[in-house]
Design a protein around this motif. Structure first.
Motif, PDB file in Angstrom:
ATOM      1  N   ARG A 105     105.435  59.661  42.565  1.00 37.24           N
ATOM      2  CA  ARG A 105     104.921  58.442  43.309  1.00 37.24           C
ATOM      3  C   ARG A 105     103.655  57.987  42.453  1.00 37.24           C
ATOM      4  O   ARG A 105     103.411  56.781  42.679  1.00 37.24           O
ATOM      5  N   ASP A 106     102.783  58.904  42.183  1.00 35.07           N
ATOM      6  CA  ASP A 106     101.657  58.304  41.538  1.00 35.07           C
ATOM      7  C   ASP A 106     101.856  57.723  40.256  1.00 35.07           C
ATOM      8  O   ASP A 106     100.890  56.529  40.018  1.00 35.07           O
ATOM      9  N   ILE A 107     102.646  58.091  39.467  1.00 38.15           N
ATOM     10  CA  ILE A 107     102.752  57.674  37.983  1.00 38.15           C
ATOM     11  C   ILE A 107     104.100  57.058  37.670  1.00 38.15           C
ATOM     12  O   ILE A 107     104.283  55.738  37.214  1.00 38.15           O
ATOM     13  N   ILE A 108     105.076  57.834  37.875  1.00 32.89           N
ATOM     14  CA  ILE A 108     106.566  57.457  37.215  1.00 32.89           C
ATOM     15  C   ILE A 108     106.915  56.471  38.040  1.00 32.89           C
ATOM     16  O   ILE A 108     107.721  55.614  37.524  1.00 32.89           O
ATOM     17  N   GLN A 109     107.095  56.457  39.454  1.00 32.30           N
ATOM     18  CA  GLN A 109     107.920  55.224  40.133  1.00 32.30           C
ATOM     19  C   GLN A 109     107.346  54.128  39.986  1.00 32.30           C
ATOM     20  O   GLN A 109     108.060  53.056  40.132  1.00 32.30           O
TER      21      GLN A 109
ATOM     22  N   PHE B 105     102.651  51.409  47.157  1.00 34.14           N
ATOM     23  CA  PHE B 105     103.444  50.493  48.087  1.00 34.14           C
ATOM     24  C   PHE B 105     104.329  51.252  49.146  1.00 34.14           C
ATOM     25  O   PHE B 105     105.383  51.185  48.715  1.00 34.14           O
ATOM     26  N   GLY B 106     103.738  51.972  49.885  1.00 34.94           N
ATOM     27  CA  GLY B 106     104.688  53.049  50.707  1.00 34.94           C
ATOM     28  C   GLY B 106     104.694  54.238  49.959  1.00 34.94           C
ATOM     29  O   GLY B 106     104.311  54.765  48.978  1.00 34.94           O
ATOM     30  N   LYS B 107     105.671  55.106  50.562  1.00 32.90           N
ATOM     31  CA  LYS B 107     105.932  56.680  50.033  1.00 32.90           C
ATOM     32  C   LYS B 107     107.494  56.788  49.822  1.00 32.90           C
ATOM     33  O   LYS B 107     107.811  57.637  49.199  1.00 32.90           O
TER      34      LYS B 107
END
Length: 538
Positions: free
Chosen positions: A291-295, A207-209
């Motif tokens: 961004r891909d996993i942790i956030q 959902f965004g960067k």
């Protein structure tokens, strides 16, 4: 006497008439108040979840749709959750193919619950016949008009009154086209009236960067749809052991007094893969492991581990508590971050030669509240490591006055293995069998494969799609929750993007950068020696 009675009678009749009128006015007022209260109630409590259902998979020709979305729909169909008399499935994408071509593309990904091929299954052939394909662009009004026409014809064939049907749009698409697709749905494909039906959209991460792009995306979609119509899917929230967290924490007496800073030393939430980007290097390089996993995935798990007990199991009450946790997280310190990139990552032709994108990260989060002050939450994720697993590891403090001299063996830990080999086990110190008074580490083990033999654990996408159909938003990300999550990670992400933080190289098949283990030790994690949990075999 009769004359007096005649005079009194009209008065009595008048009084009775007044009473009737007052009762009528009160009834009308009560009905108006109830209507207002009905309007304010959540959709899932007022709209019957029955009737014609159209599921539209946008991006139907892509990998996500054929590997995850369509298989999930097929398993729901096989279990009776998508009755053929009510349901029709539409694929929409730019690729110009026929209905049969789409069916043949997804055919090989539709397996039994145990992964077996179903080439000659009657269920499979019936399910495939439910699928119809429409070709069109994602900003093409004519294409979406054609899609609406096909949906309406299906609804008409089911004798559905216009506006009373259910329409579920699944965005198996890159986020860049979310705004245009949302606009086209709003203009062309909504239910035409409010007769008990609904229109809902499911949007995939990312959902965004960062905070700004996420807020911009949320604003664009929010202008077109109410929050109650938007389902931001994070498939980790659909995993069986993640779903179990609330039950474990709040339905078991012995956890309640232990689940705090007085007894817990640190919490690790780990995601490890034993393979690299494997053909997704170009896509992955835009986002990186944080961004891909942790956030998203790991942060969602953290919320369920750390949140306070909600006042009820209503979705909004649960999501309120998750937001409070995120808002209590302190800014991340540079010295509590380790980044890594596996050797050979840049050799992928789709990855820039001087890429600074981390494929590994360990981040320590601190929650500033009464329950968790001083307890580090260690989020760790990486690719091309020495094992594949995802787990939560709650490590308890040392036993005071250690008369058995067993601290070197390791601490008590409560481990929740999310994947693979789903399990929960408690590491504890016991006496070694024999004549000597020696100790060893063992476990109290609940391994799902052994305990629940013959029980199929549903895939996360199955559960979450079913939740969307039922209107249950408990396991979906709310807008303020998404904003709070991005506020935590955006500063460090900008520093990585600007080249101010560099990842260390690590060998594929290793534990990751050595600095990560050093950070774990500084955070207080004590490594267990001489003990390895082995999943039970049947």
């Amino acid at each position: 006497m009769a004359a007096e009675e005649a005079k009194i009678k009209p008065k009595k009749m008048l009084l009775a008439s007044d009473k009737v009128q007052k009762i009528k006015m009160r009834s009308e007022q009560w009905l108006m108040e109830k209507r207002d209260s009905f309007r304010s109630e959540p959709l899932n409590e007022t709209i019957p979840e029955t009737g014609c259902l159209s599921i539209i998979v946008l991006g139907a020709s892509g990998d996500l749709a054929k590997k995850k979305t369509f298989p999930a729909l097929f398993h729901l169909y096989r279990q009776g959750f998508l009755p053929p008399k009510e349901v029709h499935i539409f694929g929409y994408a730019r690729t110009k193919i026929s209905d049969d071509k789409l069916r043949s593309r997804i055919h090989g990904y539709l397996t039994s619950d145990k992964g077996a091929s179903l080439d000659h299954s009657e269920d499979l052939s019936k399910f495939l016949q439910l699928i119809k394909y429409v070709s069109g662009g994602y900003d093409d009004e004519e294409g979406f008009r054609r899609l609406d026409k096909e949906i309406s014809e299906h609804e008409f064939s089911k004798n559905t009154v216009e506006g009373s049907s259910r329409r579920l749009f699944y965005f198996a698409l890159p986020p860049s086209v979310y705004p245009s697709v949302s606009k086209m749905i709003k203009q062309c494909c909504m239910n035409k009236s409010d007769l008990g039906g609904w229109t809902r959209i499911v949007v995939e991460k990312p959902f965004g960067k960062d905070l700004d792009s996420s807020e911009q995306l949320s604003a664009q979609i929010g202008e077109l749809f109410d929050e109650s119509q938007i389902y931001r899917i994070d498939h980790y929230l659909g995993k069986e052991l993640v779903q179990n967290l609330l039950v474990l924490r709040f339905a078991n007496r012995f956890f309640l007094p232990l689940w705090n800073r007085d007894n817990i030393d640190n919490v690790q939430i780990v995601f490890r893969e034993d393979f690299g980007t494997e053909g997704r290097g170009g896509y992955f390089d835009e986002y990186g492991i944080i961004r891909d996993i942790i956030q998203n995935h790991l942060l969602q798990v953290l919320c369920l581990v750390a949140m306070e007990k909600p006042i009820s199991l209503k979705p909004e009450h649960i999501r309120d508590e998750k937001v409070k946790v995120l808002q209590s997280v302190l800014p991340i310190k540079d010295e509590e971050v380790v980044l890594g990139q596996y050797q050979g990552y840049r050799e992928d032709p789709t990855v820039p030669d001087h890429s600074n994108t981390p494929t590994f990260a360990t981040v320590v989060l601190r929650i500033h509240n009464e329950r968790w002050e001083g307890v580090p939450f260690i989020l760790k994720a990486g690719k091309a490591l020495n094992s594949r697993k995802a787990e939560i590891r709650v490590q308890f403090k040392d036993v005071p006055g250690d008369i058995f001299k067993c601290q070197k063996q390791g601490r008590n830990e409560f481990v929740i293995r999310l994947q693979p080999s789903e399990a929960m086990y408690m590491k504890l110190t016991v006496k070694q069998p024999g004549l000597e008074m020696s100790t060893a580490q063992s476990e109290l083990d609940l391994s799902y494969r052994q305990r629940y033999q013959g029980v199929t654990i549903p895939e996360a996408y199955e559960r979450l799609i079913l939740d969307t159909i039922r209107g249950d938003q408990q396991h979906f990300v709310r807008r303020d929750e998404l904003k709070a999550a991005w506020e935590i990670f955006t500063p460090i992400l900008h520093r990585i993007d600007n080249g101010e933080m560099q990842p260390s190289l690590y060998k594929p098949g290793s534990r990751g950068p050595e600095e990560a283990d050093e950070l774990l030790a500084k955070a207080g994690y004590v490594q267990t020696h001489g003990y390895i949990w082995i999943p039970p075999t049947l």
